[in-house]
Design an enzyme around this catalytic site. Structure first.
Site, PDB file in Angstrom:
ATOM      1  N   GLY A 164      -0.177   3.225  18.866  1.00 43.00           N
ATOM      2  CA  GLY A 164      -0.411   4.663  19.092  1.00 43.00           C
ATOM      3  C   GLY A 164      -1.688   4.859  19.908  1.00 43.00           C
ATOM      4  CG  HIS A 165      -5.548   3.847  18.304  1.00 36.35           C
ATOM      5  ND1 HIS A 165      -5.354   3.120  17.157  1.00 36.35           N
ATOM      6  CD2 HIS A 165      -6.188   4.984  17.932  1.00 36.35           C
ATOM      7  CE1 HIS A 165      -5.850   3.776  16.133  1.00 36.35           C
ATOM      8  NE2 HIS A 165      -6.357   4.919  16.563  1.00 36.35           N
TER       9      HIS A 165
ATOM     10  CE  LYS B 112       0.807   8.783  11.489  1.00 38.38           C
ATOM     11  NZ  LYS B 112      -0.579   8.977  11.047  1.00 38.38           N
TER      12      LYS B 112
END
Ligand code: PAF
Length: 272
Positions: free
Chosen positions: A32-33, A145
Site C-alpha cells: 500500500g505504501h 484505506k
C-alpha cells in the site's frame, strides 16, 4: 538515498528544493505504501518519505510498543523504489516547536474510529500539521484505506489554507482481498484467513444492497454473522455516504461499508 534525521537538515533541503512531494508513513512499509510512493515519484522525482511512529496517535502504550517496526526492511524498499529523501525525525524535532496553524478537527472526527479511539485523530493531525509546516510539500499522498484520516487531513488543509494538494490513492489488497496494513504483521495465518473472510462478507453485503436495490440499509444481520465467526469485538460496521459523510440509508447513495474489529488483540479497519 539521503536520510535526514535533523530538522535543520530538512530546512536546508527545503531551501534547495521548494516543491517536494510527500509520503508520510509510520514505517512497516508494505505494498500500500509502495503504491503511494510510486504515484508520488511519477508526479515528482523529488519525493520525500517520512518514517515517524507518532506516539500521540496511539490509544495505549502497549499498542504503540507492539506496532510493527522494521527499519532495515523499510530502507531496502525505499532504495529499491529509488526514493531520494527519507525524513526520520525524532520526537523532539517534531513536537518542540509551536506550529503556525492550530489543528482543525472536522466533526467527522467524532464518527467511526473517532468514537472508539479518543484523541487518535487529534494525534494524527498534530503530527501531520507539523510535518506540512516543516516540509511545505506541493502534494501529499494518502491512502483511501484510512478514509477518515484522509478526509480529516483534507478538511484541515482546506480550513487552514495550506498550499498542499492531497492525492488520494486506492487501497492495495492481497490476492485474498485482505488490504495491506502494517498491523497484518501481527496476525498469524489462521487469523489472516479469518480477517479476509470477514472483509469478503462485508463486500458481498454491499453488492447485495446494490443488486437488490434495498431502500433501507440494515447491517445488523451481517454483524451477527461476523460475531458468529468468533469475533469478540466489533467497533463498528457502518454504511457511510462518501459525499456528505452521514450514515447512508439507501442503495443508490454513493456509500462505502466501513468496519473496524479486533481479531485477538489486532485491530483491523477497511472500507469499500
Ligand atoms: O497513516 C499513517 O501512517 C499515519 O497516520 C500518518 C499519516 C503517517 C501520521 O502519523
Amino acid at each position: 538515498m539521503k536520510i535526514i534525521r535533523q530538522k535543520k537538515d530538512l530546512v536546508n533541503l527545503i531551501k534547495e528544493i521548494n516543491s517536494l512531494s510527500f509520503v508520510p508513513t509510520m514505517g512497516g512499509l508494505h505494498k500500500g505504501h509502495e503504491l503511494l510512493i510510486k504515484k508520488s515519484l511519477k508526479k515528482n522525482k523529488f519525493t520525500l518519505v517520512s518514517i515517524f511512529v507518532n506516539p500521540k496517535q496511539f490509544n495505549s502504550k502497549n499498542d504503540y510498543k507492539t506496532y510493527p517496526k522494521n527499519f532495515s526492511k523499510d530502507i531496502k524498499i525505499l532504495k529499491r523504489l529509488k526514493v531520494k529523501y527519507l525524513f526520520q525525525p525524532n520526537y523532539k524535532d517534531i513536537f518542540s516547536f509551536k506550529p503556525k496553524n492550530k489543528i482543525y478537527l472536522h466533526s467527522f472526527s467524532r464518527q467511526l474510529c473517532g468514537k472508539y479511539r479518543p484523541g487518535h485523530f487529534r494525534g494524527v493531525l498534530n503530527v501531520v500539521n507539523r510535518l506540512l509546516e516543516l516540509i511545505k510539500p506541493k502534494h501529499i499522498f494518502l491512502g483511501k484505506k484510512d478514509f477518515q484520516q484522509l478526509i480529516l487531513i483534507k478538511k484541515h488543509i482546506e480550513k487552514k489554507n495550506i498550499k498542499t494538494s492531497i492525492v488520494a490513492c486506492n487501497t492495495v489488497r492481497e490476492n485474498n482481498f485482505l488490504p495491506y496494513s502494517t498491523r497484518n504483521n501481527n496476525l498469524n495465518k489462521k487469523n489472516k484467513t479469518l480477517a479476509c473472510k470477514i472483509f469478503k462478507i462485508l463486500k458481498n453485503e454491499k453488492n447485495t444492497i446494490k443488486r437488490k436495490k434495498l431502500k433501507k440499509i440494515n447491517l445488523s444481520i451481517v454483524r451477527r454473522k461476523i460475531l458468529n465467526l468468533g469475533i469478540k469485538k466489533i467497533d463498528y460496521i457502518e454504511a457511510i455516504n462518501l459525499k456528505n459523510l452521514k450514515k447512508a440509508k439507501r442503495f443508490n447513495e454513493n456509500f462505502n461499508i466501513f468496519s473496524a474489529f479486533y481479531i485477538d488483540k489486532v485491530r483491523l479497519i477497511d472500507n469499500f
